[in-house]
Scaffold this motif. Structure first.
Motif, short mmCIF file in Angstrom:
data_model
loop_
_atom_site.label_atom_id
_atom_site.label_comp_id
_atom_site.label_asym_id
_atom_site.label_seq_id
_atom_site.Cartn_x
_atom_site.Cartn_y
_atom_site.Cartn_z
N GLY A 132 -30.39 12.14 8.03
CA GLY A 132 -29.42 11.48 7.16
C GLY A 132 -27.99 11.57 7.62
N ALA A 133 -27.78 11.90 8.90
CA ALA A 133 -26.42 12.09 9.41
C ALA A 133 -25.67 10.79 9.61
CB ALA A 133 -26.47 12.88 10.72
N ALA A 134 -26.36 9.67 9.55
CA ALA A 134 -25.73 8.35 9.67
C ALA A 134 -26.51 7.39 8.78
CB ALA A 134 -25.74 7.87 11.12
N PRO A 135 -25.84 6.38 8.23
CA PRO A 135 -26.55 5.46 7.33
C PRO A 135 -27.64 4.65 8.03
CG PRO A 135 -24.34 4.65 7.82
CD PRO A 135 -24.41 6.05 8.33
N SER A 136 -27.46 4.37 9.32
CA SER A 136 -28.44 3.61 10.07
C SER A 136 -28.14 3.73 11.55
CB SER A 136 -28.42 2.13 9.67
OG SER A 136 -27.19 1.53 10.07
N TYR A 137 -29.15 3.44 12.37
CA TYR A 137 -28.90 3.39 13.81
C TYR A 137 -27.98 2.21 14.14
CZ TYR A 137 -32.64 6.81 14.54
OH TYR A 137 -33.40 7.94 14.52
N ALA A 138 -28.11 1.13 13.37
CA ALA A 138 -27.25 -0.04 13.62
C ALA A 138 -25.78 0.34 13.49
CB ALA A 138 -27.60 -1.17 12.67
N ALA A 139 -25.45 1.15 12.48
CA ALA A 139 -24.07 1.58 12.29
C ALA A 139 -23.60 2.45 13.45
CB ALA A 139 -23.93 2.33 10.97
N MET A 140 -24.52 3.23 14.01
CA MET A 140 -24.16 4.10 15.13
C MET A 140 -23.91 3.31 16.41
SD MET A 140 -26.96 7.13 14.47
CE MET A 140 -26.40 8.16 15.85
N MET A 141 -24.43 2.10 16.49
CA MET A 141 -24.31 1.30 17.71
C MET A 141 -23.18 0.29 17.68
SD MET A 141 -26.48 2.58 19.83
CE MET A 141 -25.92 4.15 19.08
N THR A 142 -22.34 0.33 16.65
CA THR A 142 -21.11 -0.46 16.67
C THR A 142 -20.13 0.22 17.62
OG1 THR A 142 -20.12 0.81 14.87
CG2 THR A 142 -21.47 -1.12 14.26
N PRO A 143 -19.09 -0.48 18.06
CA PRO A 143 -18.10 0.18 18.93
C PRO A 143 -17.55 1.48 18.34
CG PRO A 143 -17.79 -2.18 19.02
CD PRO A 143 -18.83 -1.94 17.96
N GLY A 148 -19.04 3.35 16.07
CA GLY A 148 -20.14 4.31 16.04
C GLY A 148 -20.41 4.91 17.40
N LEU A 149 -20.36 4.10 18.44
CA LEU A 149 -20.59 4.59 19.80
C LEU A 149 -19.50 5.57 20.23
CD1 LEU A 149 -21.76 1.23 21.37
CD2 LEU A 149 -23.13 3.32 21.28
N ASN A 150 -18.27 5.31 19.82
CA ASN A 150 -17.20 6.25 20.14
C ASN A 150 -17.45 7.60 19.47
OD1 ASN A 150 -15.55 4.71 21.86
ND2 ASN A 150 -14.58 3.66 20.14
#
Length: 340
Positions: free
Chosen positions: A227-238, A240-242
């Motif tokens: 549960g450390a992030a709402p979704s993998y998609a959110a983590m893969m935004t610019p 999120g990647l930073n």
């Protein structure tokens, strides 16, 4: 870098060639798991013989705290445990990362007990040739995989499986993993080791425990089990990647995330802009696992044009890739680098 022709040209293959941040590595996914039962010494040995740079052990603990190589802690489909009447009463049902599973679990066995079992092919209908090796191999410990890798001069790419779950039952895997690597003399950013996880919190913990390179695994749907992030998609935004770059050296995305239909997505370029390497998973030869443009024939277990699929991904600038068929991966990667 020049990319030599390999396999058929596909509509998914971009015309331009994007440089990678690091020379692409071939990661033997669970060993040469397209030809031998996964996570066995035989599978790792074949991968090494085929030229893989790195072998991948997924790690789960035993009841006595030993890390062993299995894709999951439930071992019903990858061992002959069901044929052992002495372990019949160990069959149980557990909820792991929100999923209810019934079977036999590594954490309910000592390592000595697990060593009495024999490995078998997880996909027997898809890989009948690999099924011929059923019963010939035991479950390797992490220490055994490390010893094999060091003997042959290849790297390892361990994955911590279900770290939050195992910590919740008092069998955390982070510390034993780091301790095993230190015993092997592997505790710096330049050793041939990459630690991967689909969760976030344990990678952040590992960041403070070791200098080994860390890889954030992501999928095209869902999110980390902790549960450390709402979704993998959110983590893969610019943005999120930073954030990921603050604790990880690279990402391991589902290979489908590299494409939007026949066109490349921005994932590789966005990850590289954040300083992250990209190691997509998993390249397999069977038609069942291949995108439509690379399938050959209608038999799901027949082999399609895996070489062309890998070639297309290399043109996007990926820094390595997971494959069940290291021989094909090495051939295509070497052609891409102009190695004869």
């Amino acid at each position: 870098m020049a990319l030599a022709a390999c396999g058929s040209t596909s509509q998914m293959e971009p015309m331009t060639i994007v440089p990678s941040l690091s020379p692409p590595i071939v990661i033997a996914h669970r060993g040469a798991s397209g030809e031998r039962p996964e996570h066995t010494i035989a599978a790792y040995q074949l991968a090494i013989a085929q030229g893989a740079d790195v072998i991948e052990p997924d790690l789960v603990p035993t009841s006595d705290g030993v890390l062993v190589a299995r894709h999951e802690n439930v071992i019903s489909e990858t061992t002959d445990v069901a044929d052992h009447p002495e372990f019949a009463d160990r069959r149980t049902t557990k909820t792991i990362d929100g999923k209810e599973l019934t079977g036999w679990f590594t954490e309910d066995f000592t390592v000595a007990e697990l060593k009495t079992l024999r490995a078998k092919e997880r996909l027997p209908l898809m890989r009948p040739g690999s099924r011929d090796y059923d019963g010939t191999e035991t479950i390797p410990t992490f220490d055994e995989v490390i010893a094999l890798a060091k003997k042959h001069g290849v790297g390892i790419y361990p994955e911590t499986k279900h770290p939050t779950y195992f910590a919740s039952i008092g069998k955390g895997t982070d510390a034993p993993l780091v301790e095993a690597l230190r015993r092997a003399g592997w505790d710096s950013a330049d050793v041939p080791v990459f630690i991967q996880s689909f969760e976030v919190a344990n990678l952040k913990r590992l960041k403070g425990m070791t200098s080994v390179r860390l890889i954030q695994l992501v999928d095209g749907k869902g999110g980390p089990a902790d549960g450390a992030a709402p979704s993998y998609a959110a983590m893969m935004t610019p943005a999120g990647l930073n954030a990921v770059a603050g604790y990880a050296w690279g990402i391991g995305p589902n290979k489908a995330m590299l494409w939007d239909g026949s066109a490349p997505t921005r994932l590789v370029s966005d990850a590289h802009a954040a300083g992250l390497r990209v190691h997509p998973w998993t390249y397999r030869a069977e038609n069942y696992f291949l995108p439509v443009p690379y399938r050959q024939g209608i038999n799901p277990r027949g082999h399609g044009d895996l070489a062309a699929e890998i070639s297309a991904a290399l043109r996007l600038g990926i820094d390595g890739f997971f494959t069940d068929f290291p021989a094909t991966g090495v051939k295509v990667r070497d052609q891409a680098r102009g190695v004869k």
